[in-house]
Design a protein around this motif. Structure first.
Motif, short mmCIF file in Angstrom:
data_model
loop_
_atom_site.label_atom_id
_atom_site.label_comp_id
_atom_site.label_asym_id
_atom_site.label_seq_id
_atom_site.Cartn_x
_atom_site.Cartn_y
_atom_site.Cartn_z
N ARG A 35 0.82 -1.20 0.00
CA ARG A 35 0.00 0.00 0.00
C ARG A 35 0.85 1.26 0.00
O ARG A 35 0.46 2.30 -0.53
CB ARG A 35 -0.91 -0.01 1.23
N GLY A 36 2.01 1.18 0.61
CA GLY A 36 2.90 2.34 0.68
C GLY A 36 3.28 2.89 -0.69
O GLY A 36 3.52 4.09 -0.83
N GLN A 37 3.32 2.02 -1.70
CA GLN A 37 3.66 2.48 -3.05
C GLN A 37 2.56 3.40 -3.59
O GLN A 37 2.84 4.42 -4.21
CB GLN A 37 3.85 1.28 -3.98
N GLU B 123 0.51 5.08 -1.69
CA GLU B 123 0.49 6.29 -0.86
C GLU B 123 1.60 7.25 -1.27
O GLU B 123 1.39 8.46 -1.33
CB GLU B 123 0.62 5.90 0.62
N ALA B 124 2.78 6.69 -1.54
CA ALA B 124 3.88 7.55 -1.99
C ALA B 124 3.50 8.24 -3.29
O ALA B 124 3.70 9.45 -3.45
CB ALA B 124 5.15 6.73 -2.17
N ALA B 125 2.94 7.49 -4.22
CA ALA B 125 2.55 8.07 -5.51
C ALA B 125 1.49 9.15 -5.30
O ALA B 125 1.55 10.22 -5.90
CB ALA B 125 2.01 6.98 -6.44
N LYS B 126 0.55 8.87 -4.40
CA LYS B 126 -0.52 9.83 -4.16
C LYS B 126 0.03 11.13 -3.56
O LYS B 126 -0.35 12.22 -3.99
CB LYS B 126 -1.57 9.22 -3.23
N THR B 127 0.92 11.00 -2.58
CA THR B 127 1.43 12.22 -1.96
C THR B 127 2.34 12.99 -2.92
O THR B 127 2.60 14.17 -2.69
CB THR B 127 2.22 11.95 -0.66
N LEU B 128 2.82 12.34 -3.98
CA LEU B 128 3.59 13.06 -4.98
C LEU B 128 2.69 13.65 -6.06
O LEU B 128 3.16 14.24 -7.03
CB LEU B 128 4.63 12.13 -5.62
N GLY B 129 1.39 13.45 -5.90
CA GLY B 129 0.43 14.08 -6.82
C GLY B 129 0.10 13.26 -8.05
O GLY B 129 -0.51 13.76 -8.99
N MET B 130 0.51 11.98 -8.07
CA MET B 130 0.25 11.18 -9.27
C MET B 130 -1.21 10.73 -9.31
O MET B 130 -1.82 10.44 -8.28
CB MET B 130 1.18 9.96 -9.29
N GLN C 140 -1.48 7.30 -13.77
CA GLN C 140 -0.02 7.40 -13.65
C GLN C 140 0.52 6.39 -12.64
O GLN C 140 1.56 5.77 -12.86
CB GLN C 140 0.37 8.81 -13.19
N ILE D 234 4.10 3.04 -11.65
CA ILE D 234 4.58 2.51 -10.37
C ILE D 234 4.15 1.06 -10.16
O ILE D 234 4.97 0.19 -9.90
CB ILE D 234 4.07 3.39 -9.19
#
Lengths: 254, 214
Positions: free
Chosen positions: B112-114, B116-123, B127, B132
């Motif tokens: 799930r962290g992948q 979340e990381a993508a989301k917090t980077l605005g993807m 995308q 990812i």
């Protein structure tokens, strides 16, 4: 409104099924301020941070970021800004996770330029010098072509910090950034965060590192059971805690 | 020598049909399987339900029955496909269902962290999936995909019931005509050669993805 207020959260409520995790939190963060949030596990401190950047959805309450509402409370329910506005507001915040969450199939440099290129639409040649400068700042320029799996936990976390900074956020959020690290590796990550604080980055840090909270933060919040029990400057907070809960917690930690 | 050529030449022709079914099915079933997997993970319940039914039908009935259905039953309701197209339709629909389940398990194995990381980077969702999740998923599903692909090589022989002259049917025709078991042996070697090449390709792919650890 005070132009120096970067973040204002008001009356934040959040439930997971029947479990109330946040019970009416209010907090403010000023420009250039480092806020440390501490407390026992299960106190809701990570959830609070995750509500701020919408990894969790609020039940009730409002969130303002640099004067813009990400969520606004109406009739006891949180209403979020429309998609484009929310996207712009969220892009002001960078996030660092406990588990780093680097993209394992990309090199360190590719991790840094991914979002600037594909989200902001920057050209690779524009962002690469910026990314390299950031890697240099966190001391990992020599690892730019390595894959994250080859790095130590501390190095991965420093890359994760650089990756968030590559999006040029105004605010950095840290969710227990050193909790997954071996003790001997926490120092390098905390040093990086300390440098960031010295450059007046606005930071919210959920942490178990009392020394960091005491030395770097301008404000400390102690949470327990979904509420803010006590807050103050590190001097007040560590030197002269008022609440019994706080005293018991600090006794255990120090 | 002449006799051997009399066996091998028609069998080469037969393996042409086999290879055609194999490659076209693969080229269509892999992307279709990915789309089905994403739909199967959709937030919209009706789409999810539809995909579950489709996968259940495809995995719950024999491929041979599906071939017969497309070939004999569809014309009765006025849908008449050329022989090879009928076979390709059945193979593609069947294999897409299996690929979909493999892709789904791969997608669900990504932490799930992948996201979340993508989301917090605005993807965006697209995308995040494209850049990812799917690239990491592909690495993890290579072994089961390789399994299915090798199965497909051998399953192509099922089209003999549709009276198409694939490798196995050609072999059997010669055996029956000449009372010589040699063509079966040659057919076995053909299949082994194809699966050998596939195994080699997948080994190369796995080596390519091994450049990063997880």
């Amino acid at each position: 409104m005070d132009r120096d207020i970067m973040i204002r959260m008001k009356n934040i409520y959040k439930k997971f099924n029947d479990l109330e995790v946040l019970k009416g939190i209010d907090l403010e963060v000023h420009r250039g301020e480092v806020l440390a949030i501490i407390g026992p596990s299960g106190s809701g401190k990570s959830t609070l941070l995750r509500c701020l950047n919408r990894l969790e959805t609020l039940d009730c309450g409002s969130i303002e970021v640099e004067g813009e509402f990400l969520a606004k409370e109406e009739n006891g329910v949180a209403h979020y800004a429309v998609k484009e506005d929310a996207h712009r507001i969220l892009s002001k915040m960078g996030m660092v996770f406990q588990q780093f969450n680097l993209f394992p199939h990309m090199t360190v440099l590719e991790n840094l330029i991914e979002a600037p290129v594909h989200v902001k639409g920057m050209k690779a040649e524009e962002i690469i010098p910026v990314a390299e400068a950031l890697l240099d700042k966190v001391g990992l320029l020599s690892k730019k072509d390595a894959y994250p799996g080859r790095l130590s936990g501390g190095q991965q976390q420093r890359v994760a910090i650089a990756r968030a900074l590559a999006m040029q956020p105004d605010i950095m959020l840290f969710d227990e950034p050193t909790s997954a690290l071996d003790p001997e590796l926490t120092g390098e990550v905390l040093r990086t965060m300390r440098h960031l604080a010295e450059e007046h980055m606005t930071m919210i840090v959920v942490t178990h590192e009392m020394a960091f909270a005491r030395e770097v933060a301008q404000k400390v919040i102690f949470m327990a059971d979904g509420e803010i029990v006590e807050q103050g400057t590190p001097q007040e907070f560590f030197g002269n805690p008022q609440q019994e809960r706080t005293k018991a917690f600090l006794q255990n930690m120090l | 020598m002449e006799k051997l050529m009399g066996i091998i030449l028609p069998m080469l022709e037969g393996s042409g049909i086999t290879l055609q079914i194999f490659f076209v099915t693969l080229a269509m079933a892999l992307p279709l399987g990915l789309l089905v997997a994403l739909a199967r993970l959709s937030k919209f319940r009706p789409i999810r339900f539809l995909m579950e039914v489709y996968i259940w039908l495809m995995r719950g009935t024999p491929l041979m029955l599906q071939l017969l259905f497309v070939y004999f039953a569809l014309p009765m309701v006025g849908i008449r496909l050329p022989d090879i197209a009928a076979a390709l339709l059945a193979f593609t629909l069947n294999y897409a269902a299996y690929f979909a389940e493999i892709f789904r398990s791969g997608i669900q194995s990504i932490e799930r962290g992948q996201y979340e990381a993508a989301k917090t980077l605005g993807m965006s969702y697209v995308q995040t999936m494209r850049r990812i999740i799917i690239p990491q998923m592909l690495k993890r599903v290579l072994p089961p995909i390789s399994n299915e692909t090798i199965n497909l090589v051998k399953d192509t022989s099922l089209i003999y019931i549709l009276a198409m002259n694939d490798l196995l049917r050609v072999a059997r025709t010669i055996v029956q005509r000449e009372f010589d078991m040699m063509p079966f042996l040659v057919a076995a070697l053909f299949y082994l050669a194809m699966t050998f090449v596939l195994t080699w390709i997948f080994k190369k792919l796995e080596a390519h993805y091994a450049k990063y650890d997880e």
